[in-house]
Design an enzyme around this catalytic site. Structure first.
Site, PDB file in Angstrom:
ATOM      1  N   HIS A 296       0.827  -1.204   0.000  1.00 52.07           N
ATOM      2  CA  HIS A 296       0.000   0.000   0.000  1.00 52.07           C
ATOM      3  C   HIS A 296       0.867   1.262   0.000  1.00 52.07           C
ATOM      4  O   HIS A 296       0.521   2.258  -0.624  1.00 52.07           O
ATOM      5  CB  HIS A 296      -0.915  -0.027   1.224  1.00 52.07           C
ATOM      6  CG  HIS A 296      -2.085   0.884   1.114  1.00 52.07           C
ATOM      7  ND1 HIS A 296      -3.112   0.685   0.214  1.00 52.07           N
ATOM      8  CD2 HIS A 296      -2.411   2.019   1.789  1.00 52.07           C
ATOM      9  CE1 HIS A 296      -4.007   1.649   0.347  1.00 52.07           C
ATOM     10  NE2 HIS A 296      -3.602   2.468   1.286  1.00 52.07           N
TER      11      HIS A 296
ATOM     12  N   TYR B 166       4.387   0.149  -3.035  1.00 49.78           N
ATOM     13  CA  TYR B 166       4.137  -0.364  -4.393  1.00 49.78           C
ATOM     14  C   TYR B 166       5.188  -1.401  -4.810  1.00 49.78           C
ATOM     15  O   TYR B 166       5.557  -1.488  -5.973  1.00 49.78           O
ATOM     16  CB  TYR B 166       4.102   0.783  -5.429  1.00 49.78           C
ATOM     17  CG  TYR B 166       3.017   1.796  -5.178  1.00 49.78           C
ATOM     18  CD1 TYR B 166       1.691   1.382  -5.063  1.00 49.78           C
ATOM     19  CD2 TYR B 166       3.295   3.148  -5.035  1.00 49.78           C
ATOM     20  CE1 TYR B 166       0.675   2.299  -4.826  1.00 49.78           C
ATOM     21  CE2 TYR B 166       2.280   4.070  -4.788  1.00 49.78           C
ATOM     22  CZ  TYR B 166       0.973   3.636  -4.685  1.00 49.78           C
ATOM     23  OH  TYR B 166      -0.026   4.537  -4.447  1.00 49.78           O
TER      24      TYR B 166
ATOM     25  N   HIS C  85     -10.636   2.777  -1.174  1.00 51.36           N
ATOM     26  CA  HIS C  85     -10.824   2.434   0.242  1.00 51.36           C
ATOM     27  C   HIS C  85     -11.646   1.155   0.304  1.00 51.36           C
ATOM     28  O   HIS C  85     -12.724   1.120   0.879  1.00 51.36           O
ATOM     29  CB  HIS C  85     -11.492   3.594   0.995  1.00 51.36           C
ATOM     30  CG  HIS C  85     -10.705   4.032   2.187  1.00 51.36           C
ATOM     31  ND1 HIS C  85     -11.273   4.390   3.379  1.00 51.36           N
ATOM     32  CD2 HIS C  85      -9.369   4.123   2.391  1.00 51.36           C
ATOM     33  CE1 HIS C  85     -10.325   4.700   4.252  1.00 51.36           C
ATOM     34  NE2 HIS C  85      -9.154   4.552   3.667  1.00 51.36           N
ATOM     35  N   ASN C  86     -11.116   0.121  -0.348  1.00 54.95           N
ATOM     36  CA  ASN C  86     -11.893  -1.103  -0.541  1.00 54.95           C
ATOM     37  C   ASN C  86     -12.027  -1.951   0.714  1.00 54.95           C
ATOM     38  O   ASN C  86     -13.136  -2.286   1.132  1.00 54.95           O
ATOM     39  CB  ASN C  86     -11.253  -1.954  -1.637  1.00 54.95           C
ATOM     40  CG  ASN C  86     -11.119  -1.191  -2.946  1.00 54.95           C
ATOM     41  OD1 ASN C  86     -11.899  -0.281  -3.210  1.00 54.95           O
ATOM     42  ND2 ASN C  86     -10.139  -1.526  -3.744  1.00 54.95           N
TER      43      ASN C  86
ATOM     44  N   ARG D 254      -7.985  15.547   0.993  1.00 50.42           N
ATOM     45  CA  ARG D 254      -6.730  16.078   1.563  1.00 50.42           C
ATOM     46  C   ARG D 254      -5.578  15.979   0.569  1.00 50.42           C
ATOM     47  O   ARG D 254      -4.737  16.864   0.495  1.00 50.42           O
ATOM     48  CB  ARG D 254      -6.368  15.347   2.862  1.00 50.42           C
ATOM     49  CG  ARG D 254      -7.237  15.722   4.038  1.00 50.42           C
ATOM     50  CD  ARG D 254      -6.655  15.246   5.367  1.00 50.42           C
ATOM     51  NE  ARG D 254      -6.504  13.801   5.424  1.00 50.42           N
ATOM     52  CZ  ARG D 254      -7.488  12.942   5.659  1.00 50.42           C
ATOM     53  NH1 ARG D 254      -8.714  13.398   5.860  1.00 50.42           N
ATOM     54  NH2 ARG D 254      -7.266  11.642   5.699  1.00 50.42           N
ATOM     55  N   ASP D 255      -5.542  14.894  -0.207  1.00 50.15           N
ATOM     56  CA  ASP D 255      -4.487  14.759  -1.224  1.00 50.15           C
ATOM     57  C   ASP D 255      -4.528  15.939  -2.193  1.00 50.15           C
ATOM     58  O   ASP D 255      -3.490  16.435  -2.625  1.00 50.15           O
ATOM     59  CB  ASP D 255      -4.684  13.460  -2.025  1.00 50.15           C
ATOM     60  CG  ASP D 255      -4.054  12.255  -1.331  1.00 50.15           C
ATOM     61  OD1 ASP D 255      -3.122  12.451  -0.530  1.00 50.15           O
ATOM     62  OD2 ASP D 255      -4.497  11.129  -1.585  1.00 50.15           O
TER      63      ASP D 255
ATOM     64  N   GLN E 226     -10.835   3.805  10.110  1.00 52.08           N
ATOM     65  CA  GLN E 226     -10.833   5.076  10.805  1.00 52.08           C
ATOM     66  C   GLN E 226     -12.229   5.707  10.790  1.00 52.08           C
ATOM     67  O   GLN E 226     -13.090   5.295  10.041  1.00 52.08           O
ATOM     68  CB  GLN E 226      -9.849   6.035  10.114  1.00 52.08           C
ATOM     69  CG  GLN E 226      -8.534   5.393   9.717  1.00 52.08           C
ATOM     70  CD  GLN E 226      -8.600   4.644   8.405  1.00 52.08           C
ATOM     71  OE1 GLN E 226      -9.662   4.385   7.873  1.00 52.08           O
ATOM     72  NE2 GLN E 226      -7.456   4.266   7.886  1.00 52.08           N
TER      73      GLN E 226
ATOM     74  N   GLU F  89      -3.831   5.910  11.835  1.00 54.61           N
ATOM     75  CA  GLU F  89      -4.382   6.545  10.637  1.00 54.61           C
ATOM     76  C   GLU F  89      -5.589   7.405  10.999  1.00 54.61           C
ATOM     77  O   GLU F  89      -6.555   7.483  10.245  1.00 54.61           O
ATOM     78  CB  GLU F  89      -4.725   5.492   9.575  1.00 54.61           C
ATOM     79  CG  GLU F  89      -3.482   4.815   9.019  1.00 54.61           C
ATOM     80  CD  GLU F  89      -3.748   3.848   7.878  1.00 54.61           C
ATOM     81  OE1 GLU F  89      -4.882   3.787   7.390  1.00 54.61           O
ATOM     82  OE2 GLU F  89      -2.798   3.148   7.482  1.00 54.61           O
TER      83      GLU F  89
ATOM     84  N   GLN G 217      -7.934  10.422  11.138  1.00 54.28           N
ATOM     85  CA  GLN G 217      -8.220  11.266   9.973  1.00 54.28           C
ATOM     86  C   GLN G 217      -7.998  12.753  10.261  1.00 54.28           C
ATOM     87  O   GLN G 217      -7.787  13.150  11.398  1.00 54.28           O
ATOM     88  CB  GLN G 217      -9.677  11.041   9.557  1.00 54.28           C
ATOM     89  CG  GLN G 217      -9.939   9.625   9.091  1.00 54.28           C
ATOM     90  CD  GLN G 217      -9.235   9.347   7.781  1.00 54.28           C
ATOM     91  OE1 GLN G 217      -9.517   9.952   6.754  1.00 54.28           O
ATOM     92  NE2 GLN G 217      -8.283   8.430   7.799  1.00 54.28           N
TER      93      GLN G 217
END
EC number: 6.3.5.3
Length: 739
Positions: free
Chosen positions: A53, A56, A99-100, A120-121, A244, A318, A320
């Protein structure tokens, strides 16, 4: 602090590192990098930063195939989001994120925090988010659990997006049995930025403070990144702590405050990054590594909302709605004062160092000290074995499926009632798609369109992927996904600019799955090169398997295009009776992987429909020219359900009819041949349109009619259907199935 954590000796002898996600060889590699055995905190840092994740490590060799450059690209892969140039000093930032796994375990929060993370990205780049899209996959709607997942995921997306005030303007949903225990929730965010404001996620300048902003850190989502890098089992339901909880109101404050800093304090802001997967360790080590610097963090200063958190928990949480900023020294008070205006705490938790080490201090002791590049850059890269699955050859050699078409209108009605084809109004009505008042084309057409304030331009956006084609042939299917996204943009009056890809696949340890990933990437790359839409951002989600059963290969393509003038905006619905209907493109007997095959055979098999990228590009360019010259009243791409479904959809909005004679046999009404468009043109523009298209396979079919009847003829054969009846089936299917 009571030392409950395992010792280095216990970690090694009891192979505790395996439970954390490291293999034996990876653990050995960590030992050789450090020249010693890692302690518990360090082992945790490596396990999460070297997970698929974050690193990669299994997909990097494949990702290198993608074309990532073009004159329109302002920022390619490697930052929070990619950015393309739309002229006038403006850029569009966008990215898709999955977000699977969390959405299966806890569908409302899983989907909501997926939305929060991708927003946020985008604003971490300095862009103001202006629109959200999503791409969802579920199992068939025939069990209470499937209905529950759909309702909760949609409510989670709506709850977060509506609260933060960003319109959800488009998306796609497909239903297939392979997603029953592996739903896919891919969220895409699009933002607008002045090119001068583009930010980088970096921490440089020796002694510059690193600041933590936003919500306090709790124990939620620890090992969420590792959790997203393993296969599921039924017991996986227990992993709720790895999901989260989101707070969109906190995120709204964070968004406005960060954009404020970027706009008005760019001289003192060095870098900014979202705390996403793997939380603080990921954002901080990546920021330092990109700048070739080191970092020292004091964990005692991290804002915490739970008692007795260990450095390990704080680094991997994590939680948020958190951001990390690097600012110039001497300016901390200014930044704190600005965030205070928004009711947010901004705290210095460390500083940039020059030794390229990642040093963590807690209660005055050094609890981790590792090379920063080892975490962020040096994860091993695996060239996985790849093997063509047996089914592929079998599909290539199989006799083509021939549909049963005794009752064409009956089949038409059945197709319109399939949830993948049926109207998604019941779903998108839960989203506020008009907030910000710039939405020019609302959900339900080929692409969504959002105006760019203060200009005559608009941005077209879409998400696309028919994973059934990829199951039959991942290379052709990957190319079709890109081509269809571009078709949707062009039909809406836009010029395709670039893509973001959400690569959702099964377990890469299986050679047949890795083959799917490689082939899909080849197909996507070929289409991106031909259509000039480089890949500028993306996300990889592997291990979408439960109890050994994986999903179809599902590389979701998010595409953005530029509508150069608001007058070019075009929608799929017929406008006036008397308008002339044209079909661009060739129809063949291609039913493999089609909605019709699934309906009649209960499975899909055979050869994927053919795609000729040269033809695709030519038709798209001709159609866009016709639209820009004002010759086109409506245009619609032919996708699932083929011509029959596209024709019906074009009549629904205005309740019009159509009288057409088609150049193919009526049993091909629902063929899914590629590179086709259904276009209507005002009578006075017919000659000019025909002249523009004269050398191509373009067919004048007939006219739009006033009555609510669709008549389709081929030679002696004719079928007739009532628009109102078809529409009520199409609109009623999903509400009925979700009851």
């Amino acid at each position: 602090m009571p030392n409950m954590e395992p010792t280095t000796k216990e970690i090694k002898e009891q192979k505790i590192y395996q439970e954390m996600g490291l293999t034996d060889s990876e653990y050995e590699l960590v030992c050789s990098i450090l020249g010693r055995e890692p302690n518990y905190t360090e082992t945790g840092l490596f396990s999460v930063m070297w997970s698929e994740h974050c690193s990669y490590k299994n997909s990097k060799p494949v990702l290198r195939k993608f074309p990532t450059e073009g004159k329109q690209v302002l920022q390619g892969p490697g930052e929070g989001a990619g950015i393309v140039d739309i002229g006038d000093g403006l850029g569009v930032a966008f990215k898709v994120e999955s977000h699977n796994h969390p959405s299966y375990v806890e569908p409302y929060q899983g989907a909501a925090t997926g939305v929060g993370g991708i927003i946020r990205d985008v604003f971490s780049m300095g862009a103001r988010p202006i629109a959200m899209l999503n791409s969802l996959r579920f199992g068939e709607l025939d069990t209470p659990h499937a209905k529950y997942l759909v309702s909760e995921v949609v409510a989670g997306i709506a709850g977060y997006g509506n609260s933060i005030g960003i319109p959800t303007v488009g998306g796609e949903i497909q239903f297939d049995p392979c997603y029953t225990k592996n739903p896919l929730v891919n969220a895409m965010c699009v933002g607008l930025i002045e090119a001068k404001d583009i930010q980088k996620g970096q921490a440089k300048g020796i002694g510059n403070p690193v600041m933590y902003v936003g919500a306090k850190t709790g124990r939620d989502g620890i090992h969420g990144a590792t959790f997203a890098s393993v296969e599921f089992s039924e017991e996986g339901e227990q992993q709720r702590s790895a999901v989260q909880v989101g707070d969109p109101f906190m995120e709204k404050l964070l968004l406005e405050a960060c954009l404020d800093v970027i706009r008005d304090h760019s001289d003192i802001l060095v870098g900014i990054q979202d705390m996403g997967a793997a939380g603080l360790v990921s954002s901080s080590s990546e920021m330092a590594s990109k700048a070739g610097a080191g970092l020292e963090l004091i964990m005692d200063d991290v804002p915490q909302r739970e008692l007795n958190m260990t450095p390990y928990e704080m680094l991997l949480s994590e939680s948020q709605e958190r951001m990390l900023l690097c600012v110039k020294k001497g300016h901390v008070e200014e930044i704190q004062a600005l965030f205070e205006r928004y009711g947010l705490e901004a705290v210095v938790i460390g500083q940039v160092t020059d030794d390229k080490m990642y040093k963590i201090i807690h209660h005055g002791e050094v609890v981790a000290n590792v090379p920063v590049d080892a975490l962020a850059e040096d994860a091993p890269v695996y060239h996985k074995p790849s093997k063509e699955p047996a089914r592929y050859q079998a599909f290539q050699e199989e006799e083509s499926f021939v549909p049963v078409m005794e009752d064409v209108v009956g089949v038409w009605k059945e197709l319109l009632a399939q949830p993948t084809i049926a109207s998604k109004r019941h779903i998108y009505e839960q989203y506020d798609y008009q907030v910000r008042t710039d939405t020019a084309v609302v959900p339900g057409s080929d692409a969504a369109i959002v105006r760019v304030r203060g200009t005559e331009k608009a941005i077209a956006m879409t998400t696309d992927c028919n994973s059934r084609y990829l199951y039959l042939d991942p290379e052709v299917g990957g190319a079709i996904a890109v081509a269809e996204a571009a078709r949707n943009i062009v039909c809406s009056g836009g010029k395709p600019l670039a893509i973001t890809d959400g690569l959702n696949f099964g377990n890469p340890e299986k050679p047949e799955i890795f083959w799917e990933i490689e082939k899909a990437a080849d197909g996507i790359s070929a289409a991106c090169l031909e259509l000039d839409t480089p890949v500028i951002s993306g996300n990889v989600s592997l291990y979408n398997e439960t109890d050994g059963t994986g999903i179809y290969p599902t590389p979701v393509i998010g595409m953005v295009g530029l509508v150069e003038d608001l007058a070019h905006i075009t929608t799929q619905d017929f406008k006036n009776s008397g308008d002339v209907i044209f079909l661009i493109g060739e129809t063949k007997a291609e039913y493999s992987g089609s909605e019709l095959q699934k309906l009649q055979q209960g499975k899909i098999s055979g050869r994927a429909p053919e795609l000729d990228l040269t033809t695709e590009k030519k038709y798209q360019q001709l159609l866009l020219t016709a639209i820009q010259e004002g010759l086109v009243a409506s245009s619609h791409d032919l996708a699932e359900g083929g011509f029959g479904v596209a024709l019906a959809e074009a009549t629904f909005k205005a309740g019009l009819g159509a009288d057409v004679e088609v150049p193919f046999e009526l049993n091909q009404l629902f063929s899914e041949s590629q590179s086709r468009f259904l276009v209507s043109v005002k009578p006075e523009n017919e000659a000019a349109f025909a002249q523009l298209m004269e050398l191509e396979k373009v067919y004048r079919l007939g006219v739009v009619t006033e009555d609510d009847t669709i008549r389709v003829k081929h030679k002696e054969d004719q079928v007739t259907a009532k628009t109102t009846e078809l529409r009520s089936i199409w609109e009623g299917a999903i509400p009925c199935l979700l009851k």
